[in-house]
Design a protein around this motif. Structure first.
Motif, PDB file in Angstrom:
ATOM      1  N   GLY A 104       0.436 -23.964  49.561  1.00  0.00           N
ATOM      2  CA  GLY A 104      -0.125 -22.438  49.609  1.00  0.00           C
ATOM      3  C   GLY A 104       0.803 -21.605  48.578  1.00  0.00           C
ATOM      4  O   GLY A 104       2.075 -21.698  48.556  1.00  0.00           O
ATOM      5  N   ILE A 105       0.174 -20.502  48.227  1.00  0.00           N
ATOM      6  CA  ILE A 105       0.890 -19.492  47.312  1.00  0.00           C
ATOM      7  C   ILE A 105       0.267 -18.152  47.858  1.00  0.00           C
ATOM      8  O   ILE A 105      -0.975 -17.817  47.694  1.00  0.00           O
ATOM      9  CB  ILE A 105       1.155 -19.595  45.939  1.00  0.00           C
ATOM     10  N   ARG A 106       1.232 -17.304  48.413  1.00  0.00           N
ATOM     11  CA  ARG A 106       0.435 -15.859  48.561  1.00  0.00           C
ATOM     12  C   ARG A 106       0.171 -15.129  47.405  1.00  0.00           C
ATOM     13  O   ARG A 106       1.173 -15.027  46.340  1.00  0.00           O
ATOM     14  CB  ARG A 106       1.574 -15.162  49.577  1.00  0.00           C
ATOM     15  N   ILE A 107      -1.001 -14.730  47.281  1.00  0.00           N
ATOM     16  CA  ILE A 107      -1.392 -13.626  45.997  1.00  0.00           C
ATOM     17  C   ILE A 107      -2.070 -12.351  46.578  1.00  0.00           C
ATOM     18  O   ILE A 107      -3.047 -12.460  47.425  1.00  0.00           O
ATOM     19  CB  ILE A 107      -2.436 -14.536  45.186  1.00  0.00           C
ATOM     20  N   ARG A 108      -1.291 -11.357  46.377  1.00  0.00           N
ATOM     21  CA  ARG A 108      -1.800 -10.144  47.078  1.00  0.00           C
ATOM     22  C   ARG A 108      -2.084 -10.259  48.546  1.00  0.00           C
ATOM     23  O   ARG A 108      -1.280 -10.553  49.253  1.00  0.00           O
ATOM     24  CB  ARG A 108      -3.014  -9.572  46.431  1.00  0.00           C
ATOM     25  N   ASN A 109      -3.230 -10.028  48.961  1.00  0.00           N
ATOM     26  CA  ASN A 109      -3.642  -9.879  50.275  1.00  0.00           C
ATOM     27  C   ASN A 109      -4.121 -11.152  51.029  1.00  0.00           C
ATOM     28  O   ASN A 109      -4.655 -11.251  52.070  1.00  0.00           O
ATOM     29  CB  ASN A 109      -4.464  -8.927  50.531  1.00  0.00           C
ATOM     30  N   GLY A 110      -3.916 -12.357  50.468  1.00  0.00           N
ATOM     31  CA  GLY A 110      -4.457 -13.654  50.666  1.00  0.00           C
ATOM     32  C   GLY A 110      -3.353 -14.567  50.278  1.00  0.00           C
ATOM     33  O   GLY A 110      -2.394 -14.453  49.870  1.00  0.00           O
ATOM     34  N   GLU A 111      -3.799 -16.065  50.632  1.00  0.00           N
ATOM     35  CA  GLU A 111      -3.106 -17.116  50.066  1.00  0.00           C
ATOM     36  C   GLU A 111      -3.995 -18.304  49.522  1.00  0.00           C
ATOM     37  O   GLU A 111      -5.151 -18.519  50.365  1.00  0.00           O
ATOM     38  CB  GLU A 111      -2.337 -17.689  51.495  1.00  0.00           C
ATOM     39  N   LEU A 112      -3.891 -18.861  48.540  1.00  0.00           N
ATOM     40  CA  LEU A 112      -4.312 -19.826  47.708  1.00  0.00           C
ATOM     41  C   LEU A 112      -3.930 -21.130  48.332  1.00  0.00           C
ATOM     42  O   LEU A 112      -2.783 -21.254  48.060  1.00  0.00           O
ATOM     43  CB  LEU A 112      -4.387 -19.626  46.200  1.00  0.00           C
ATOM     44  N   VAL A 113      -4.580 -22.088  48.653  1.00  0.00           N
ATOM     45  CA  VAL A 113      -4.114 -23.201  49.447  1.00  0.00           C
ATOM     46  C   VAL A 113      -4.897 -24.429  48.756  1.00  0.00           C
ATOM     47  O   VAL A 113      -5.976 -24.613  48.731  1.00  0.00           O
ATOM     48  CB  VAL A 113      -4.269 -23.403  51.036  1.00  0.00           C
ATOM     49  N   SER A 158       4.194 -22.244  50.880  1.00  0.00           N
ATOM     50  CA  SER A 158       4.273 -22.861  52.131  1.00  0.00           C
ATOM     51  C   SER A 158       3.633 -24.133  51.784  1.00  0.00           C
ATOM     52  O   SER A 158       3.017 -24.704  50.915  1.00  0.00           O
ATOM     53  CB  SER A 158       3.356 -21.958  53.047  1.00  0.00           C
ATOM     54  N   VAL A 159       3.981 -25.378  52.692  1.00  0.00           N
ATOM     55  CA  VAL A 159       3.514 -26.543  52.855  1.00  0.00           C
ATOM     56  C   VAL A 159       3.105 -26.828  54.152  1.00  0.00           C
ATOM     57  O   VAL A 159       3.441 -26.328  55.181  1.00  0.00           O
ATOM     58  CB  VAL A 159       4.312 -27.655  52.388  1.00  0.00           C
ATOM     59  N   MET A 160       1.884 -27.670  54.059  1.00  0.00           N
ATOM     60  CA  MET A 160       1.199 -28.109  55.442  1.00  0.00           C
ATOM     61  C   MET A 160       0.905 -29.684  55.328  1.00  0.00           C
ATOM     62  O   MET A 160       0.450 -30.293  54.348  1.00  0.00           O
ATOM     63  CB  MET A 160       0.026 -27.489  55.793  1.00  0.00           C
ATOM     64  N   LEU A 161       1.364 -30.370  56.343  1.00  0.00           N
ATOM     65  CA  LEU A 161       0.870 -31.793  56.501  1.00  0.00           C
ATOM     66  C   LEU A 161       0.016 -31.915  57.571  1.00  0.00           C
ATOM     67  O   LEU A 161       0.321 -31.346  58.837  1.00  0.00           O
ATOM     68  CB  LEU A 161       2.099 -32.669  56.817  1.00  0.00           C
ATOM     69  N   ASP A 209     -13.686 -45.155  53.098  1.00  0.00           N
ATOM     70  CA  ASP A 209     -12.477 -45.113  52.698  1.00  0.00           C
ATOM     71  C   ASP A 209     -12.454 -43.677  51.644  1.00  0.00           C
ATOM     72  O   ASP A 209     -12.253 -43.703  50.507  1.00  0.00           O
ATOM     73  CB  ASP A 209     -12.050 -46.392  51.905  1.00  0.00           C
ATOM     74  N   GLU A 210     -12.694 -42.629  52.408  1.00  0.00           N
ATOM     75  CA  GLU A 210     -12.605 -41.121  51.545  1.00  0.00           C
ATOM     76  C   GLU A 210     -11.530 -40.683  51.265  1.00  0.00           C
ATOM     77  O   GLU A 210     -10.483 -40.458  51.867  1.00  0.00           O
ATOM     78  CB  GLU A 210     -13.573 -40.371  52.417  1.00  0.00           C
ATOM     79  N   SER A 211     -11.327 -40.146  49.965  1.00  0.00           N
ATOM     80  CA  SER A 211     -10.188 -39.418  49.596  1.00  0.00           C
ATOM     81  C   SER A 211     -10.699 -38.167  48.732  1.00  0.00           C
ATOM     82  O   SER A 211     -11.918 -38.318  48.211  1.00  0.00           O
ATOM     83  CB  SER A 211      -9.251 -40.458  48.797  1.00  0.00           C
ATOM     84  N   GLY A 212      -9.868 -37.160  48.727  1.00  0.00           N
ATOM     85  CA  GLY A 212     -10.400 -36.016  47.919  1.00  0.00           C
ATOM     86  C   GLY A 212      -9.248 -34.800  47.789  1.00  0.00           C
ATOM     87  O   GLY A 212      -8.316 -35.102  47.913  1.00  0.00           O
ATOM     88  N   TRP A 213      -9.852 -33.827  47.199  1.00  0.00           N
ATOM     89  CA  TRP A 213      -9.122 -32.563  47.101  1.00  0.00           C
ATOM     90  C   TRP A 213      -9.726 -31.471  47.749  1.00  0.00           C
ATOM     91  O   TRP A 213     -10.980 -31.236  47.825  1.00  0.00           O
ATOM     92  CB  TRP A 213      -8.923 -32.323  45.416  1.00  0.00           C
ATOM     93  N   THR A 214      -9.215 -30.372  48.179  1.00  0.00           N
ATOM     94  CA  THR A 214      -9.563 -29.252  48.820  1.00  0.00           C
ATOM     95  C   THR A 214      -8.849 -28.068  47.979  1.00  0.00           C
ATOM     96  O   THR A 214      -7.647 -27.952  47.605  1.00  0.00           O
ATOM     97  CB  THR A 214      -9.210 -29.144  49.966  1.00  0.00           C
ATOM     98  N   VAL A 215      -9.643 -26.883  47.977  1.00  0.00           N
ATOM     99  CA  VAL A 215      -9.057 -25.553  47.502  1.00  0.00           C
ATOM    100  C   VAL A 215      -9.723 -24.542  48.277  1.00  0.00           C
ATOM    101  O   VAL A 215     -10.912 -24.502  48.665  1.00  0.00           O
ATOM    102  CB  VAL A 215      -9.396 -25.174  45.976  1.00  0.00           C
TER     103      VAL A 215
END
Length: 229
Positions: free
Chosen positions: A194-203, A163-166, A217-223
């Protein structure tokens, strides 16, 4: 549903009252968060939002650090209308300050109790996509500035597992009459996959600030890990 996440962000520039970027800032943030929703009935849902932060910043020699909870939210959400592909809900939450970020354009740890009222509307698109819009208004005690939030999300499932999200996150505060009489705004864009892995999704996502006033002027990454139960 439970969303547990990690965030890493930084900034090297301030955004002044005219929306121009200015040098002289060092900012870094590490955050671990959890967002949980539990359905009490088919209509009512309990919502909880917590985040633990470690933040360091230096604004032209004025240093500020914090470690601990940021502003937390706990509340109830009610579905008020549903038809075909649409659903509309309202949410009321108590806002409880912590030792980290609480109020925009304020020193770390500075804040007060508050109440947030939020309206949410979502729509599914065909069998693979969705769109979501949320508007929240936060009113705080002790003359701390009020805050408006507008969050927009569009998502699409590319295949069964992917999946993808904006997303667009927009925050606008009222004038801080207690401190400096200035207002704050910050507008961010985030792209996630995102990618589904078993019973959840890693985004995994990346975000950046596209505009603001009296902000950074904040930028970053999320998991994050999304799981329904």
């Amino acid at each position: 549903m439970i969303i547990s996440g990690l965030l890493l962000s930084g900034a090297d520039y301030l955004i002044d009252a005219d929306g121009d970027r200015q040098a002289g800032l060092y900012f870094s943030k590490y955050e671990s968060s959890i967002h949980a929703e539990y359905g009490l009935t088919s209509r009512w849902t309990v919502v909880l939002q917590l985040a633990v932060q470690q933040i360091s910043q230096d604004n032209n020699g004025a240093a500020d650090t914090a470690s601990g909870l940021s502003a937390s939210r706990i509340g109830l959400q009610a579905r008020v209308w549903q038809h075909d592909r649409w659903v509309v809900s309202v949410q009321g939450s108590a806002v409880i300050p912590g030792g980290g970020e609480n109020v925009a354009d304020r020193p770390l740890g500075d804040g007060a109790n508050g109440v947030e009222i939020r309206a949410l509307a979502g729509r599914s698109i065909s069998n693979a996509g969705f769109a979501d819009i949320q508007y929240g208004y936060t009113l705080r005690s002790d003359d701390y500035p009020s805050e408006q939030r507008l969050d927009l999300t569009a998502g699409w499932r590319l295949a069964d597992r992917y999946s993808v999200m904006l997303q667009s996150f927009n925050t606008i505060s009222g004038a801080d009459r207690q401190r400096n009489n200035r207002s704050f705004s910050q507008h961010k864009l985030q792209l996630s996959a995102g990618i589904r892995i078993r019973n959840g999704e890693l985004v995994v996502g990346a975000f950046t600030t596209i505009h603001g006033r009296n902000s950074i002027d904040e930028s970053g990454w999320t998991v994050s890990w999304w799981r329904r139960f």
